[in-house]
Write an enzyme that holds these catalytic residues in place. Structure first.
Site: not given
Ligand code: UT7
Length: 324
Positions: A114, A251, A281
């Site tokens: 990520c 993020h 996500n």
């Protein structure tokens, strides 16, 4: 005068298929209420059959080139941040290079889950600062829907697919925090936290692709602290304070984490770019997708100071500070 990486364009791509929480709740032991309360996610996109990380990355890269008014043959370097490449090798970046019709330059993947986009941006920025490339495409592209365990409700509701990209072009700057482009990147990792977030397969261990495994509470506990440290490092390196930040483009893992970061920076909610409600996500794609959305709808203006931060499996984490 020093070389700086100006962000000449950005682009995003989301697969057409929208999957709502209610649709997931038909096959997973979960509810729209739980997902929204714990994460802020309302829906996500899933890639269609045959739609790959590289094909989505190519769409995002082409959109970024179009915005920059550049062609694929103008690009010296492609860095693709992904943990879900089409194949174990070659890299998604070389697939994207071919799909863009590029016959020159260098292309490779960066793997920091990520945090991948921040790591990829840092690598490309350093190429440009050193004069080893004049232009670069940084792509974040993922198909996490293909590595989810549909029997694990604590993870399968959290992720989506998509791709985002930026075009960087080397320009001379004066080396101060008023320059346009990437002002700094700060990268960190701590491999002791492997077990908190990993995929239980791979070519060298099991010979299978594997599924994502996460101890969500453990990741959450580290995320705000580590990303805050990375932001503090970025501000200090540039002689800036939280009050100088125009936009936080974080993020997009969990709305509660994003809100905690904004509170720490004393940033009002309308200065924080949020896409987690609609994208979930998307790992390495989340920051460029959010950035592109805020640029496209006119929120981000030339001269604005943008802070990005991310944390992912490894752990890996970091921040990037840029002036649009
Ligand atoms: O991008 C990489 C970085 N990743 C992250 O930043 C993720 C960080 N972590 C998180 O976002 C959160 O920890 C989660 C959203 C993953 C989980 O939220 P939480 O508030 O930490 O929940 P929990 O894991 O503590 O679970 C609470 C309860 C449990 O039930 P009991 O044991 O209290 O009875 C779970 O079994 O919620 C239950 N649960 C669910 N219930 C309905 C877990 N998943 C679900 C679900 N639907 N999908």
């Amino acid at each position: 005068m020093l070389w700086r990486s100006l962000v000449a364009g950005c682009g995003g791509y989301l697969p057409a298929r929208v999957v709502t929480n209610a649709e997931l709740a038909k096959t997973v032991d979960t509810s729209d209420e739980w997902i929204q309360q714990r994460t802020g996610i309302q829906e996500r996109r899933f890639a269609a059959e045959g739609e790959l990380t590289s094909s989505m990355g190519t769409r995002a890269a082409q959109a970024a080139l179009d915005m920059a008014g550049m062609r694929a043959e103008d690009i010296d370097l492609i860095v693709c941040a992904t943990s879900t490449p089409d194949e174990t090798f070659p890299s998604a970046a070389t697939r994207i290079q071919a799909q863009l019709g590029m016959e020159r330059g260098a292309a490779f993947d960066v793997q920091a889950v990520c945090a991948g986009f921040v790591f990829g941006l840092s690598v490309a920025d350093n190429f440009l600062r050193l004069g080893q490339a004049k232009t670069a495409l940084v792509v974040g592209a993922e198909t996490f829907s293909r590595i989810l365990d549909w029997d694990d409700r604590s993870t399968c509701v959290l992720f989506g697919d998509g791709a985002g990209a930026v075009v960087l072009r080397a320009e001379k700057g004066n080396g101060s925090n008023s320059d346009s482009g990437v002002l700094s990147t700060h990268l960190y990792s701590d491999g002791r936290h492997h077990d908190a977030l990993y995929v239980d397969g791979g070519p060298s261990s099991t010979g299978t692709v594997g599924h994502l495994r996460m101890e969500g509470r453990e990741v959450f506990r580290h995320a705000v602290v580590r990303m805050s440290e990375a932001i503090d490092a970025a501000l200090e390196a540039n002689g800036l304070t939280p009050g100088d930040i125009d936009w936080l483009v974080p993020h997009q893992a969990n709305l509660r984490i994003i809100e905690a970061m904004a509170r720490r920076l004393n940033l009002p909610r309308d200065r924080v770019v949020v896409t987690v409600d609609r994208h979930a996500n998307t790992s390495a794609a989340s920051i460029p997708l959010a950035l592109c959305e805020a640029v496209a709808d006119g929120r981000v203006q030339r001269g604005d100071l943008i802070m990005t931060e991310a944390m992912g499996g490894g752990f890996t984490w970091g921040s990037a500070l840029l002036r649009w």
